[in-house]
Scaffold this motif. Structure first.
Motif, PDB file in Angstrom:
ATOM      1  N   LEU A 296      -1.041  10.836   7.728  1.00  0.00           N
ATOM      2  CA  LEU A 296      -0.363  10.351   6.293  1.00  0.00           C
ATOM      3  C   LEU A 296      -0.105   8.854   6.595  1.00  0.00           C
ATOM      4  N   VAL A 297      -0.574   8.087   5.518  1.00  0.00           N
ATOM      5  CA  VAL A 297      -0.281   6.697   5.420  1.00  0.00           C
ATOM      6  C   VAL A 297       0.243   6.401   4.113  1.00  0.00           C
ATOM      7  N   VAL A 298       1.548   6.187   4.147  1.00  0.00           N
ATOM      8  CA  VAL A 298       2.644   6.392   3.148  1.00  0.00           C
ATOM      9  C   VAL A 298       3.250   4.853   3.050  1.00  0.00           C
ATOM     10  N   SER A 299       3.550   4.603   1.838  1.00  0.00           N
ATOM     11  CA  SER A 299       4.472   3.326   1.321  1.00  0.00           C
ATOM     12  C   SER A 299       5.440   3.650   0.579  1.00  0.00           C
ATOM     13  N   PRO A 300       6.617   3.250   0.563  1.00  0.00           N
ATOM     14  CA  PRO A 300       7.713   3.294  -0.473  1.00  0.00           C
ATOM     15  C   PRO A 300       7.453   2.209  -1.594  1.00  0.00           C
ATOM     16  N   TYR A 301       7.982   2.315  -2.630  1.00  0.00           N
ATOM     17  CA  TYR A 301       7.926   1.703  -3.752  1.00  0.00           C
ATOM     18  C   TYR A 301       9.542   1.569  -4.272  1.00  0.00           C
ATOM     19  N   MET A 302       9.833   0.371  -4.574  1.00  0.00           N
ATOM     20  CA  MET A 302      11.387  -0.086  -5.007  1.00  0.00           C
ATOM     21  C   MET A 302      11.681  -0.319  -6.433  1.00  0.00           C
ATOM     22  N   ASN A 303      12.763  -0.271  -6.873  1.00  0.00           N
ATOM     23  CA  ASN A 303      13.280  -0.518  -8.091  1.00  0.00           C
ATOM     24  C   ASN A 303      13.767  -2.126  -8.200  1.00  0.00           C
ATOM     25  N   ALA A 304      14.099  -2.425  -9.226  1.00  0.00           N
ATOM     26  CA  ALA A 304      14.631  -4.016  -9.561  1.00  0.00           C
ATOM     27  C   ALA A 304      15.576  -4.261  -8.390  1.00  0.00           C
ATOM     28  N   ASP A 305      16.458  -3.556  -7.779  1.00  0.00           N
ATOM     29  CA  ASP A 305      17.418  -3.669  -6.917  1.00  0.00           C
ATOM     30  C   ASP A 305      17.147  -3.630  -5.538  1.00  0.00           C
ATOM     31  N   ARG A 306      15.733  -3.514  -5.375  1.00  0.00           N
ATOM     32  CA  ARG A 306      15.319  -3.296  -3.839  1.00  0.00           C
ATOM     33  C   ARG A 306      15.627  -2.248  -3.132  1.00  0.00           C
ATOM     34  N   LYS A 307      16.088  -1.109  -3.950  1.00  0.00           N
ATOM     35  CA  LYS A 307      16.250   0.315  -3.517  1.00  0.00           C
ATOM     36  C   LYS A 307      15.046   1.038  -3.322  1.00  0.00           C
ATOM     37  N   ILE A 308      14.877   1.870  -2.448  1.00  0.00           N
ATOM     38  CA  ILE A 308      13.705   2.682  -2.419  1.00  0.00           C
ATOM     39  C   ILE A 308      14.092   3.895  -3.352  1.00  0.00           C
ATOM     40  N   ILE A 309      13.259   4.254  -4.371  1.00  0.00           N
ATOM     41  CA  ILE A 309      13.045   5.194  -5.409  1.00  0.00           C
ATOM     42  C   ILE A 309      12.002   6.178  -5.168  1.00  0.00           C
ATOM     43  N   GLY A 310      10.903   5.904  -4.457  1.00  0.00           N
ATOM     44  CA  GLY A 310       9.786   6.972  -4.243  1.00  0.00           C
ATOM     45  C   GLY A 310       8.773   6.376  -3.286  1.00  0.00           C
ATOM     46  N   ALA A 311       7.795   7.080  -3.103  1.00  0.00           N
ATOM     47  CA  ALA A 311       6.773   6.863  -2.379  1.00  0.00           C
ATOM     48  C   ALA A 311       5.146   7.241  -2.667  1.00  0.00           C
ATOM     49  N   VAL A 312       4.195   6.548  -2.158  1.00  0.00           N
ATOM     50  CA  VAL A 312       2.760   7.023  -2.357  1.00  0.00           C
ATOM     51  C   VAL A 312       2.100   6.901  -1.085  1.00  0.00           C
ATOM     52  N   GLY A 313       1.211   7.697  -1.168  1.00  0.00           N
ATOM     53  CA  GLY A 313       0.575   8.118   0.275  1.00  0.00           C
ATOM     54  C   GLY A 313      -0.549   8.647   0.149  1.00  0.00           C
ATOM     55  N   VAL A 314      -1.442   8.644   1.223  1.00  0.00           N
ATOM     56  CA  VAL A 314      -2.967   9.314   1.293  1.00  0.00           C
ATOM     57  C   VAL A 314      -2.774  10.038   2.647  1.00  0.00           C
ATOM     58  N   ILE A 315      -3.322  11.420   2.546  1.00  0.00           N
ATOM     59  CA  ILE A 315      -3.486  12.194   3.496  1.00  0.00           C
ATOM     60  C   ILE A 315      -4.764  12.590   3.823  1.00  0.00           C
ATOM     61  N   GLY A 316      -5.040  12.957   5.020  1.00  0.00           N
ATOM     62  CA  GLY A 316      -6.496  13.479   5.300  1.00  0.00           C
ATOM     63  C   GLY A 316      -6.620  13.575   7.003  1.00  0.00           C
ATOM     64  N   PRO A 317      -7.630  13.984   7.394  1.00  0.00           N
ATOM     65  CA  PRO A 317      -8.009  14.056   8.708  1.00  0.00           C
ATOM     66  C   PRO A 317      -7.542  12.943   9.525  1.00  0.00           C
ATOM     67  N   THR A 318      -7.392  13.098  11.009  1.00  0.00           N
ATOM     68  CA  THR A 318      -6.918  11.905  11.738  1.00  0.00           C
ATOM     69  C   THR A 318      -7.990  10.730  11.866  1.00  0.00           C
TER      70      THR A 318
END
Length: 344
Positions: A296-318
């Motif tokens: 899993l390669v994942v990164s959070p995204y933040m709102n205007a207050d720099r608070k983590i509110i969600g994440a996006v990622g890609v999954i696959g074989p190793t």
């Protein structure tokens, strides 16, 4: 590692990521940086295998990296590519919509990310964190009810749920009155803990069935599949289209079984809480998909207050192409965060 063993290790990993096949000593001697024999390279491979970095799937086969080897490669030898123009254009095109519906936008992002990476994409949508103004329960049938949520920012959400057996319109009104008495200024995420404390402190003051309804309603806000917290999975076909072996396909099926079984998908966000950048989880390191041997390669995204509110990622074989996928995931997360911050 010395220079020779580091080059052998790097070439084995890169060859495996590119083809998915074991890499043999004769293959490495063809374009090695120094003149060495196949026997010398085999000796280096044996040393790397002894240290748990490589593995031989068959006695006479070449070597493939272990999970430990992939982790070492990612941490110390991975060269991250620049995001190419075509990938950037596809992501920007998806995110250029003026649609104000963030969940719909993120749904399209999931499809675009899957198409660009040829992997399966994951998107966790942000929770709605505005304070609650009013809550109402409406009985639709003996086994169906509607909860109407009015937020202080003007947003109204209607959600259908299954109430506990034996509920009446009167008990639902009691439950709504109880919640509204303490809900003002609270968000959904803070209201749960507050109600739990109130129920304990005032259990004698409220009807048992009303308390049960309150607790059931809270579960609605936390469970998988609701509008405020849902997991978008795109690109399952991408994982099933390659020339994988039966064992690989079994692992992929296990991966999606994991996805479908997980009830507390908020754990997906927990994977990102230790830092703001992209994180890579390989095989058993990844608690969410621990049985499937996926990455899993994942990164959070933040709102205007720099608070983590969600994440996006890609999954696959190793054997994901980490060097290409890391900048794609990173760029997508940054763009989503900027859009949400601008709209708010």
């Amino acid at each position: 590692m010395n220079t020779r063993s580091r080059e052998v290790f790097r070439r084995v990993v890169e060859g495996y990521i590119e083809t998915g096949d074991p890499v043999g000593s004769r293959t490495l001697t063809r374009d090695f940086s120094e003149k060495v024999s196949a026997a010398t390279i085999r000796n280096v491979m044996q040393d790397l295998e002894f240290f748990g970095l490589l593995n031989s799937p068959h006695v006479s086969a070449g070597r493939i990296p272990t999970e430990l080897g992939l982790r070492m490669f990612v941490d110390g030898l991975l060269e991250v590519d620049q995001l190419n123009g075509e990938d950037r254009k596809k992501i920007d095109t998806t995110l250029s919509s003026d649609d104000s519906d963030v969940p719909m936008l993120l749904d399209r992002v999931g499809s675009a990310l899957s198409g660009v990476t040829r992997g399966a994409s994951l998107v966790l949508t942000p929770k709605h964190e505005a304070p609650i103004k009013h809550i109402e329960f409406v009985s639709l049938a003996p086994d169906r009810a509607l909860v109407v949520l009015v937020f202080a920012d003007g947003l109204v959400e209607n959600r259908v749920f299954t109430p506990p057996t034996g509920q009446t319109p009167s008990s639902m009104r009691e439950a709504a009155n109880f919640i509204n008495a303490i809900a003002e200024g609270q968000t959904l995420s803070t209201l749960g803990a507050l109600i739990s404390r109130e129920i304990q402190a005032r259990r004698q003051e409220i009807d048992g069935l009303a308390a049960q309804l309150v607790e059931s309603g809270l579960a609605l806000w936390e469970n998988e599949g609701e509008a405020d917290e849902r997991l978008i999975v795109r690109g399952r076909g991408n994982l099933l289209s390659g020339p994988e072996s039966k064992a690989d396909l079994d692992r992929i099926r296990t991966l999606f079984d994991d996805l479908e079984r997980k009830r507390d998908i908020a754990k997906f966000l927990d994977l990102t809480e230790e830092g703001e950048g992209v994180r890579i989880f390989i095989g058993s390191e990844n608690e969410l998909f621990s049985l499937s041997g996926s990455s899993l390669v994942v990164s959070p995204y933040m709102n205007a207050d720099r608070k983590i509110i969600g994440a996006v990622g890609v999954i696959g074989p190793t054997r994901l192409n980490y060097g290409r996928i890391v900048p794609i995931v990173n760029y997508t997360a940054q763009r989503i965060g900027k859009i949400i911050a601008d709209r708010s």
